[in-house]
Design an enzyme around this catalytic site. Structure first.
Site, short mmCIF file in Angstrom:
data_model
loop_
_atom_site.label_atom_id
_atom_site.label_comp_id
_atom_site.label_asym_id
_atom_site.label_seq_id
_atom_site.Cartn_x
_atom_site.Cartn_y
_atom_site.Cartn_z
N LYS A 204 0.84 -1.21 0.00
CA LYS A 204 0.00 0.00 0.00
C LYS A 204 0.88 1.26 0.00
CE LYS A 204 -1.70 2.75 3.39
NZ LYS A 204 -1.87 4.04 2.73
N GLY A 256 7.44 4.08 8.32
CA GLY A 256 6.59 5.23 8.62
C GLY A 256 6.90 5.76 10.00
N THR A 258 6.90 6.40 14.11
CA THR A 258 7.01 5.57 15.31
C THR A 258 5.62 5.34 15.90
OG1 THR A 258 9.23 6.36 15.70
CG2 THR A 258 8.08 5.46 17.61
N GLU A 259 4.77 6.36 15.82
CA GLU A 259 3.41 6.27 16.36
C GLU A 259 2.65 5.10 15.71
OE1 GLU A 259 1.41 9.88 15.44
OE2 GLU A 259 -0.44 9.25 16.42
N GLY A 261 3.96 2.70 13.95
CA GLY A 261 4.75 1.48 14.21
C GLY A 261 4.32 0.81 15.50
N CYS A 312 13.92 10.32 6.86
CA CYS A 312 13.90 9.75 8.21
C CYS A 312 15.28 9.85 8.87
CB CYS A 312 13.46 8.31 8.15
SG CYS A 312 14.41 7.37 6.94
P1 NAP Z 1 2.83 7.38 8.84
O1 NAP Z 1 1.78 8.35 9.10
O2 NAP Z 1 3.23 6.43 9.90
O3 NAP Z 1 2.37 6.58 7.54
C1 NAP Z 1 3.12 5.54 6.97
C2 NAP Z 1 2.21 4.62 6.22
O4 NAP Z 1 1.35 3.94 7.13
C3 NAP Z 1 1.29 5.33 5.23
O5 NAP Z 1 1.09 4.51 4.11
C4 NAP Z 1 0.02 5.46 6.05
O6 NAP Z 1 -1.12 5.63 5.27
C5 NAP Z 1 0.00 4.14 6.78
N1 NAP Z 1 -0.81 4.10 7.98
C6 NAP Z 1 -1.35 5.12 8.70
N2 NAP Z 1 -2.02 4.64 9.76
C7 NAP Z 1 -1.91 3.30 9.74
C8 NAP Z 1 -2.38 2.24 10.58
N3 NAP Z 1 -3.09 2.47 11.68
N4 NAP Z 1 -2.06 0.96 10.25
C9 NAP Z 1 -1.32 0.70 9.16
N5 NAP Z 1 -0.87 1.65 8.32
C10 NAP Z 1 -1.14 2.94 8.61
O7 NAP Z 1 4.18 8.07 8.38
P2 NAP Z 1 4.35 9.18 7.27
O8 NAP Z 1 3.95 10.46 7.89
O9 NAP Z 1 3.70 8.75 6.01
O10 NAP Z 1 5.92 9.13 6.99
C11 NAP Z 1 6.83 9.85 7.73
C12 NAP Z 1 7.47 8.99 8.79
O11 NAP Z 1 8.12 7.88 8.19
C13 NAP Z 1 8.54 9.72 9.55
O12 NAP Z 1 8.40 9.48 10.91
C14 NAP Z 1 9.82 9.10 9.02
O13 NAP Z 1 10.89 9.17 9.89
C15 NAP Z 1 9.41 7.72 8.73
N6 NAP Z 1 10.31 7.10 7.75
C16 NAP Z 1 11.19 6.13 8.19
C17 NAP Z 1 12.07 5.52 7.30
C18 NAP Z 1 13.03 4.47 7.76
O14 NAP Z 1 13.57 3.78 6.94
N7 NAP Z 1 13.24 4.33 9.05
C19 NAP Z 1 12.04 5.87 5.95
C20 NAP Z 1 11.14 6.86 5.53
C21 NAP Z 1 10.27 7.44 6.45
P3 NAP Z 1 -1.57 7.12 4.82
O15 NAP Z 1 -0.38 7.90 4.41
O16 NAP Z 1 -2.44 6.86 3.67
O17 NAP Z 1 -2.23 7.70 6.02
#
Ligand code: NAP
Ligand code: MG
Length: 501
Positions: A204, A256, A258-259, A261, A312
């Site tokens: 997704k 994505g 930490t929250e 995760g 990230c």
């Molecule tokens: P996010 O809000 O956690 O979203 C990540 C993905 O999870 C999106 O596809 C989101 O869908 C989906 N999602 C949201 N709620 C969910 C749930 N309850 N269950 C399952 N999936 C769910 O993060 P983001 O704001 O898109 O991305 C930014 C974050 O990613 C930052 O904290 C960054 O540090 C982290 N990141 C980490 C890495 C790494 O390799 N460590 C790499 C890149 C980014 P929607 O977008 O459609 O809501």
């Protein structure tokens, strides 16, 4: 009160001295949008076919650089997810797990080659949908994504060498969820090792950046990958949750916040599902007085400002040895003034559009927090486009270790500058964060680098460089930055059962 007063004085004097001079700007050099085809509407890619969503729902994806609609895409609900998982299960049992490894490898190679052929189009679409500068998507995202497919295609028939004296078996259906900052690259990190090890996939995309994954679906069609081996869904958080909670998914790979995760970890507790979590970060970038200062300053700029700080592993906490603090801050401010913020499709742009209005609000919220915490604020005086979501590159000095801007992930072009005196002090400060994804060390002394890298709790530590990636090199975090590794030999492990352990 005193700090606030000082802030405004500092800003005024710097602005006068370094005012952004547009007469020295490059002429615009925009990439041609016409080289990319974006359909008006996209369906879900399930079982090798474009299928209308059973949810009957669609949502718009916009270009954050001008707030214009790019396309309308399907929103997968629980029933759609179930359909995709069934297709993936069928393909796994009947085709993919029994296919000779060298035949599987050919498909993965084919995907990589078609990605290379379509690199220009993919780069344009990545920049249009997500707001990142074309230079980044053209020179980093797309080639690195293709390289991941090449790299894991190479491992497909060599798993016996990857895991000597062990036999491997695939896990089954992998459910994969990715964020908006590197859509195609994150998809490559996840799909390529899953296919190489014999798993099938339901993936997704993030709500604000679905388009390059839909293009990847077209590539997968062109590569004639057997139906159901890779299923691509667009949707929102509820789509991701439906994948996580589906009983027939064997493994979850999530990148994505930490929250989210933590929500996923709770949701799968007590099930047989395997999981890898790649989460947030607050990387320390450390400059010692013996470093090559100009190179270090450029490394800091590359580490946080290019790509809008939407990384990230961005070097968002800068630790500078006290004896060179003034010089480094002066050079950083000068360099900030020369950064070009604007149209992501312009090849001169350093900092493109912030991915969404919601993310821009988060960045503004943290800028306010930093000011209220008493840190000194500095922002480039560059002009911003009238429409779209943009943020001038900014930095805070006089930051305390306990300030929220030094502890929490901002995910924008905002740098917190702190100082230190001794090696032990900076190691303690760098480790004093809930995260542990990456870090950087700038010094002339090799011994210092080895000392630092053994004591710092971060998954990746760059020395005299920053944000360098290669498919053969593993990536992942400590502490609240998650667990499991993606990339390299290590990236195969989360997708296999090791028999005769
Ligand atoms: P996010 O809000 O956690 O979203 C990540 C993905 O999870 C999106 O596809 C989101 O869908 C989906 N999602 C949201 N709620 C969910 C749930 N309850 N269950 C399952 N999936 C769910 O993060 P983001 O704001 O898109 O991305 C930014 C974050 O990613 C930052 O904290 C960054 O540090 C982290 N990141 C980490 C890495 C790494 O390799 N460590 C790499 C890149 C980014 P929607 O977008 O459609 O809501
Ligand atoms: Mg978009």
């Amino acid at each position: 009160m005193a700090a606030t007063k000082k802030n405004s004085n500092t800003k005024k004097s710097n602005t006068i001295k370094l005012k952004f001079d547009t007469s020295w700007q490059y002429a615009p050099a925009p990439e041609n949008k016409k080289s990319a085809t974006i359909n008006k509407q996209y369906e879900l890619f399930i079982n090798g076919q474009w299928q209308k969503p059973l949810s009957k729902k669609y949502f718009d994806t916009i270009n954050p650089a001008n707030e214009e609609k790019l396309s309308k895409v399907a929103w997968a609900n629980e029933v759609d997810v179930d359909k995709a998982v069934k297709a993936a299960r069928h393909a796994y049992e009947n085709i993919w797990k029994n296919m000779p490894a060298k035949e599987r490898a050919k498909y993965i190679f084919r995907i990589a080659r078609i990605m290379q052929e379509k690199a220009r189009e993919l780069a344009i679409i990545e920049s249009l949908d997500g707001g990142k500068p074309i230079r980044e998507s053209r020179d980093f995202d797309i080639p690195t994504a293709a390289n991941h497919f090449f790299y894991y295609a190479g491992w497909t028939d060599k798993l016996a060498f990857a895991f000597p004296n062990r036999q491997t078996s695939p896990l089954g259906v992998a459910g994969q969820i990715i964020p908006w900052n590197f859509p195609l690259l994150m998809a490559a990190w996840k799909i390529a090792p899953a296919l190489a090890t014999g798993n099938t996939v339901v993936i997704k995309s993030a709500e604000s950046t679905p388009l390059t994954l839909l293009k990847l679906a077209e590539i997968i069609e062109e590569a004639e990958l057997p139906p159901g081996v890779v299923n691509i869904l667009s949707g929102a958080g509820d789509t991701g949750a439906a994948i996580v909670n589906h009983p027939d998914v064997n493994k979850i790979a999530f990148t994505g916040s930490t929250e989210v995760g933590k929500i996923i970890q709770k949701a799968i507790a007590g099930t047989q599902k395997k999981v890898t979590l790649e989460l947030g970060g607050k990387a320390a970038n450390i400059i010692f007085e013996d470093a090559a200062i100009d190179q270090a300053v450029e490394g800091v700029i590359n580490g946080i400002f290019f790509n809008q700080g939407h990384v990230c592993c961005a070097g968002s906490r800068l630790y500078v040895q006290e004896s060179i603090l003034k010089e480094v801050v002066r050079k950083l401010k000068d360099r900030l003034e020369s950064l070009i913020v604007g149209d992501p499709l312009d090849k001169n742009t350093d900092i493109g559009a912030i991915n969404s209005k919601a993310q821009l609000d988060v960045i503004h919220k943290y800028i306010d927090i930093g000011k209220k915490e008493g840190a000194e604020f500095y922002q480039s005086s560059c002009p911003l486009p009238k429409k779209g979501y943009y943020c001038r590159p900014s930095l805070f000095t006089n930051v305390a270790q306990s300030n929220r801007i030094a502890q929490e992930e901002i995910f924008g072009p905002v740098l917190a500058v702190l100082s230190f005196r001794t090696v032990d002090e900076v190691i303690e400060k760098a480790n004093n964060t809930p995260y542990g994804l990456s870090a950087g060390v700038w010094t002339d002394k090799g011994a210092k680098i080895f000392n630092m890298t053994t004591k710092m709790r971060a998954g990746v530590i760059w020395a005299n460089t920053f944000n360098k990636f290669d498919p053969s090199s593993p990536f992942g975090g400590y502490k609240e930055s998650g667990f499991g590794r993606e990339g390299g030999l290590h990236g195969l492990l989360p997708y296999v059962n090791l028999v005769n352990e």
